[in-house]
Design a protein around this motif. Structure first.
Motif, PDB file in Angstrom:
ATOM      1  N   ASP A  56      12.154   1.262   0.433  1.00 51.85           N
ATOM      2  CA  ASP A  56      10.758   1.228   0.003  1.00 51.85           C
ATOM      3  C   ASP A  56      10.014   0.049   0.619  1.00 51.85           C
ATOM      4  O   ASP A  56       8.833   0.159   0.964  1.00 51.85           O
ATOM      5  CB  ASP A  56      10.667   1.161  -1.528  1.00 51.85           C
ATOM      6  CG  ASP A  56      10.937   2.502  -2.184  1.00 51.85           C
ATOM      7  OD1 ASP A  56      10.839   3.544  -1.494  1.00 51.85           O
ATOM      8  OD2 ASP A  56      11.249   2.521  -3.391  1.00 51.85           O
ATOM      9  N   GLY A  57      10.706  -1.074   0.762  1.00 49.21           N
ATOM     10  CA  GLY A  57      10.088  -2.219   1.412  1.00 49.21           C
ATOM     11  C   GLY A  57       9.732  -1.918   2.855  1.00 49.21           C
ATOM     12  O   GLY A  57       8.660  -2.316   3.350  1.00 49.21           O
ATOM     13  N   LEU A  58      10.602  -1.207   3.564  1.00 49.00           N
ATOM     14  CA  LEU A  58      10.316  -0.831   4.944  1.00 49.00           C
ATOM     15  C   LEU A  58       9.148   0.148   5.015  1.00 49.00           C
ATOM     16  O   LEU A  58       8.320   0.085   5.933  1.00 49.00           O
ATOM     17  CB  LEU A  58      11.552  -0.237   5.601  1.00 49.00           C
ATOM     18  CG  LEU A  58      12.738  -1.193   5.758  1.00 49.00           C
ATOM     19  CD1 LEU A  58      13.938  -0.464   6.348  1.00 49.00           C
ATOM     20  CD2 LEU A  58      12.371  -2.397   6.621  1.00 49.00           C
ATOM     21  N   ARG A  59       9.080   1.053   4.051  1.00 52.59           N
ATOM     22  CA  ARG A  59       7.935   1.984   4.021  1.00 52.59           C
ATOM     23  C   ARG A  59       6.628   1.215   3.843  1.00 52.59           C
ATOM     24  O   ARG A  59       5.630   1.496   4.516  1.00 52.59           O
ATOM     25  CB  ARG A  59       8.121   2.990   2.889  1.00 52.59           C
ATOM     26  CG  ARG A  59       9.271   3.967   3.088  1.00 52.59           C
ATOM     27  CD  ARG A  59       9.306   4.999   1.980  1.00 52.59           C
ATOM     28  NE  ARG A  59      10.420   5.939   2.148  1.00 52.59           N
ATOM     29  CZ  ARG A  59      11.444   6.041   1.315  1.00 52.59           C
ATOM     30  NH1 ARG A  59      11.516   5.267   0.234  1.00 52.59           N
ATOM     31  NH2 ARG A  59      12.410   6.914   1.533  1.00 52.59           N
ATOM     32  N   LYS A  60       6.627   0.255   2.944  1.00 47.88           N
ATOM     33  CA  LYS A  60       5.424  -0.549   2.728  1.00 47.88           C
ATOM     34  C   LYS A  60       5.085  -1.350   3.976  1.00 47.88           C
ATOM     35  O   LYS A  60       3.906  -1.438   4.368  1.00 47.88           O
ATOM     36  CB  LYS A  60       5.631  -1.489   1.533  1.00 47.88           C
ATOM     37  CG  LYS A  60       4.424  -2.392   1.268  1.00 47.88           C
ATOM     38  CD  LYS A  60       4.610  -3.221   0.005  1.00 47.88           C
ATOM     39  CE  LYS A  60       3.404  -4.142  -0.217  1.00 47.88           C
ATOM     40  NZ  LYS A  60       3.503  -4.896  -1.482  1.00 47.88           N
ATOM     41  N   PHE A  61       6.098  -1.924   4.601  1.00 45.94           N
ATOM     42  CA  PHE A  61       5.886  -2.711   5.820  1.00 45.94           C
ATOM     43  C   PHE A  61       5.174  -1.881   6.880  1.00 45.94           C
ATOM     44  O   PHE A  61       4.214  -2.343   7.521  1.00 45.94           O
ATOM     45  CB  PHE A  61       7.252  -3.184   6.324  1.00 45.94           C
ATOM     46  CG  PHE A  61       7.229  -3.869   7.658  1.00 45.94           C
ATOM     47  CD1 PHE A  61       6.785  -5.176   7.781  1.00 45.94           C
ATOM     48  CD2 PHE A  61       7.672  -3.212   8.800  1.00 45.94           C
ATOM     49  CE1 PHE A  61       6.774  -5.819   9.009  1.00 45.94           C
ATOM     50  CE2 PHE A  61       7.674  -3.838  10.039  1.00 45.94           C
ATOM     51  CZ  PHE A  61       7.215  -5.141  10.132  1.00 45.94           C
ATOM     52  N   LEU A  62       5.615  -0.644   7.084  1.00 43.30           N
ATOM     53  CA  LEU A  62       5.027   0.203   8.110  1.00 43.30           C
ATOM     54  C   LEU A  62       3.637   0.696   7.749  1.00 43.30           C
ATOM     55  O   LEU A  62       2.872   1.099   8.630  1.00 43.30           O
ATOM     56  CB  LEU A  62       5.953   1.389   8.390  1.00 43.30           C
ATOM     57  CG  LEU A  62       7.313   1.021   9.001  1.00 43.30           C
ATOM     58  CD1 LEU A  62       8.229   2.235   9.030  1.00 43.30           C
ATOM     59  CD2 LEU A  62       7.152   0.437  10.390  1.00 43.30           C
ATOM     60  N   SER A  63       3.301   0.661   6.468  1.00 45.62           N
ATOM     61  CA  SER A  63       1.962   1.086   6.044  1.00 45.62           C
ATOM     62  C   SER A  63       0.909   0.017   6.297  1.00 45.62           C
ATOM     63  O   SER A  63      -0.293   0.304   6.273  1.00 45.62           O
ATOM     64  CB  SER A  63       1.972   1.444   4.553  1.00 45.62           C
ATOM     65  OG  SER A  63       2.072   0.277   3.743  1.00 45.62           O
ATOM     66  N   ILE A  64       1.346  -1.217   6.538  1.00 41.39           N
ATOM     67  CA  ILE A  64       0.417  -2.310   6.823  1.00 41.39           C
ATOM     68  C   ILE A  64       0.052  -2.235   8.304  1.00 41.39           C
ATOM     69  O   ILE A  64       0.920  -2.297   9.162  1.00 41.39           O
ATOM     70  CB  ILE A  64       1.058  -3.680   6.504  1.00 41.39           C
ATOM     71  CG1 ILE A  64       1.494  -3.744   5.047  1.00 41.39           C
ATOM     72  CG2 ILE A  64       0.085  -4.815   6.828  1.00 41.39           C
ATOM     73  CD1 ILE A  64       2.367  -4.956   4.725  1.00 41.39           C
ATOM     74  N   ARG A  65      -1.208  -2.078   8.594  1.00 41.78           N
ATOM     75  CA  ARG A  65      -1.678  -1.913   9.973  1.00 41.78           C
ATOM     76  C   ARG A  65      -0.974  -0.732  10.648  1.00 41.78           C
ATOM     77  O   ARG A  65      -0.411  -0.850  11.734  1.00 41.78           O
ATOM     78  CB  ARG A  65      -1.471  -3.185  10.788  1.00 41.78           C
ATOM     79  CG  ARG A  65      -2.586  -4.186  10.661  1.00 41.78           C
ATOM     80  CD  ARG A  65      -3.837  -3.674  11.367  1.00 41.78           C
ATOM     81  NE  ARG A  65      -4.959  -4.604  11.250  1.00 41.78           N
ATOM     82  CZ  ARG A  65      -6.115  -4.442  11.890  1.00 41.78           C
ATOM     83  NH1 ARG A  65      -6.303  -3.390  12.662  1.00 41.78           N
ATOM     84  NH2 ARG A  65      -7.093  -5.302  11.730  1.00 41.78           N
ATOM     85  N   GLU A  66      -1.013   0.422   9.973  1.00 46.46           N
ATOM     86  CA  GLU A  66      -0.393   1.637  10.500  1.00 46.46           C
ATOM     87  C   GLU A  66      -0.804   1.854  11.955  1.00 46.46           C
ATOM     88  O   GLU A  66      -1.981   1.817  12.304  1.00 46.46           O
ATOM     89  CB  GLU A  66      -0.815   2.829   9.648  1.00 46.46           C
ATOM     90  CG  GLU A  66      -0.443   4.188  10.216  1.00 46.46           C
ATOM     91  CD  GLU A  66       1.053   4.413  10.269  1.00 46.46           C
ATOM     92  OE1 GLU A  66       1.518   5.012  11.256  1.00 46.46           O
ATOM     93  OE2 GLU A  66       1.753   3.989   9.326  1.00 46.46           O
ATOM     94  N   SER A  67       0.215   2.086  12.809  1.00 49.58           N
ATOM     95  CA  SER A  67      -0.034   2.209  14.241  1.00 49.58           C
ATOM     96  C   SER A  67       1.171   2.827  14.915  1.00 49.58           C
ATOM     97  O   SER A  67       2.314   2.594  14.502  1.00 49.58           O
ATOM     98  CB  SER A  67      -0.306   0.819  14.842  1.00 49.58           C
ATOM     99  OG  SER A  67      -0.173   0.843  16.256  1.00 49.58           O
ATOM    100  N   PRO A  68       0.977   3.609  15.983  1.00 46.88           N
ATOM    101  CA  PRO A  68       2.117   4.121  16.740  1.00 46.88           C
ATOM    102  C   PRO A  68       2.878   3.025  17.486  1.00 46.88           C
ATOM    103  O   PRO A  68       3.967   3.265  18.002  1.00 46.88           O
ATOM    104  CB  PRO A  68       1.476   5.107  17.734  1.00 46.88           C
ATOM    105  CG  PRO A  68       0.055   4.676  17.842  1.00 46.88           C
ATOM    106  CD  PRO A  68      -0.310   4.128  16.505  1.00 46.88           C
ATOM    107  N   TRP A  69       2.325   1.822  17.518  1.00 44.94           N
ATOM    108  CA  TRP A  69       2.957   0.696  18.208  1.00 44.94           C
ATOM    109  C   TRP A  69       3.645  -0.255  17.232  1.00 44.94           C
ATOM    110  O   TRP A  69       4.150  -1.301  17.637  1.00 44.94           O
ATOM    111  CB  TRP A  69       1.912  -0.049  19.044  1.00 44.94           C
ATOM    112  CG  TRP A  69       1.130   0.893  19.899  1.00 44.94           C
ATOM    113  CD1 TRP A  69      -0.134   1.355  19.670  1.00 44.94           C
ATOM    114  CD2 TRP A  69       1.577   1.557  21.086  1.00 44.94           C
ATOM    115  NE1 TRP A  69      -0.509   2.251  20.638  1.00 44.94           N
ATOM    116  CE2 TRP A  69       0.516   2.392  21.526  1.00 44.94           C
ATOM    117  CE3 TRP A  69       2.761   1.520  21.823  1.00 44.94           C
ATOM    118  CZ2 TRP A  69       0.619   3.183  22.667  1.00 44.94           C
ATOM    119  CZ3 TRP A  69       2.857   2.314  22.969  1.00 44.94           C
ATOM    120  CH2 TRP A  69       1.801   3.130  23.376  1.00 44.94           C
TER     121      TRP A  69
END
Length: 363
Positions: A240-253
């Motif tokens: 869940d922490g990784l999911r939240k991390f990726l939701s911050i400044r969502e980007s293909p990069w």
């Protein structure tokens, strides 16, 4: 049925079977798309000796580690191009580069810790160095860099014995010090950890977007209890922490240096739970690189073992990666140690061959 009719029917059946066999996966007539993923590795420094070692063990793709002579926080364009050209001279492609800092080291041993400590203005200068390196990567044709946002480095307890006299790196939360002293970071709550991560991503990911360079973050190894360890809450130590991390400044990069071992270490039942997680992040195109390693055990109690003897079915994981069209490297990582193999080269050679064998079985 008359004899002539029987022979005619048998001939049709035989032709059908032969056509089916010729179209089976891996055969010359197969319509299955070729695998895009490939063997990779990340041992440094990137020298002719190491490149020859990789090449003779079937590894044609790497994460590079340029040599530098000072404490700069970025690789220059010249350093990246020189390392890239050295790789190409040996028939190896440098797909990724490691940041000169933000490695998996403990904050008490890290000279450049301002980003993780939240210390301005130094963290802004460090982030500016990362901007320079992103721009240089784009100019050198290096599409990704990897980094770590860990204050505690890699936590382990006493090693355990393995096969053939090997030693396995081990984490048993029950054997760790119950109340270890805090680091120089002091008490870092979940809120404070996320605040610092967001500060970093808000300033780095837009530059990745501009230059089309992928930033691959390694999860925290291992995850700890919610109250933390040594005063630090490891927010990237859960799925869940990784999911939240990726939701911050969502980007293909913006994605992950996806360590199978570390993800398995987060789970109560890795062999059952890991496959769907790999599929989820793979379908979202958030896996930029993979540390393809194995463990025995589960969250709070595990050993890092050879790839063929762990609880994770790596063949099944590779099939999932094929299904989601993963196109990056599969790297050995955290191999067991042995007195006869002080640099781990024997173990890495075994792991490279094991990964290559899995990929050939799927192609």
């Amino acid at each position: 049925m008359k004899r002539r009719e029987f022979l005619s029917a048998a001939g049709v059946a035989l032709a059908t079977c032969q056509a089916s066999a010729s179209a089976s996966p891996g055969s010359p007539g197969s319509t299955q798309a070729p695998l895009k993923m490939h063997v990779g590795t990340q041992q440094g420094p990137t020298t002719p000796e190491m490149l020859q070692f990789f090449k003779r063990h079937g590894c044609d793709h790497i994460c590079g580690y340029p040599l530098k002579s000072n404490e700069r926080g970025y690789w220059t364009l010249e350093e990246l191009e020189r390392t890239r050209d050295l790789c190409e001279k040996h028939g190896v492609r440098m797909e990724m580069v490691a940041l000169p800092f933000l490695a998996s080291s403990h904050i008490d041993h890290e000279k450049r810790g301002a980003i993780l400590l939240g210390e301005s203005p130094q963290r802004d200068r460090d982030i500016a160095d990362i901007h320079k390196m992103i721009e240089a990567c784009a100019k050198a044709g290096i599409g990704s860099f990897k980094y770590n946002l860990s204050l505690l480095g890699v936590l382990r307890t006493r090693p355990t014995a393995g096969r053939g006299g090997s030693t396995y790196s081990t984490w048993k939360r029950s054997e760790a010090r119950p109340n270890p002293p805090v680091t120089r970071a002091g008490r870092v709550t979940q809120e404070l950890a996320w605040e610092r991560i967001e500060y970093f991503l808000e300033r780095v990911i837009p530059v990745c977007n501009e230059h089309k360079v992928r930033a691959a973050c390694h999860p925290h190894d291992p995850g700890v209890s919610p109250e933390g360890f040594q005063g630090v809450c490891r927010v990237l130590g859960t799925v869940d922490g990784l999911r939240k991390f990726l939701s911050i400044r969502e980007s293909p990069w913006h994605g992950l240096n996806f360590c199978l071992g570390t993800l398995a270490e987060m789970l109560a039942a890795p062999n059952r739970e890991l496959g769907p997680i790999v599929r989820e992040f793979g379908e979202r195109r958030k896996i930029f690189n993979i540390h393809f390693r194995n463990i025995r055990g589960h969250r709070d109690d595990f050993r890092e073992v050879y790839p063929d003897e762990g609880d994770i079915n790596l063949v099944d994981i590779a099939r999932i990666l094929r299904d989601v069209d993963y196109d990056g490297m599969l790297m050995p990582d955290h191999v067991p140690s042995h007195p006869d193999d002080p640099r781990g080269l024997q173990a890495f050679a075994f792991a490279l061959g094991y990964i290559k064998g899995i990929l050939q079985s799927l192609s």
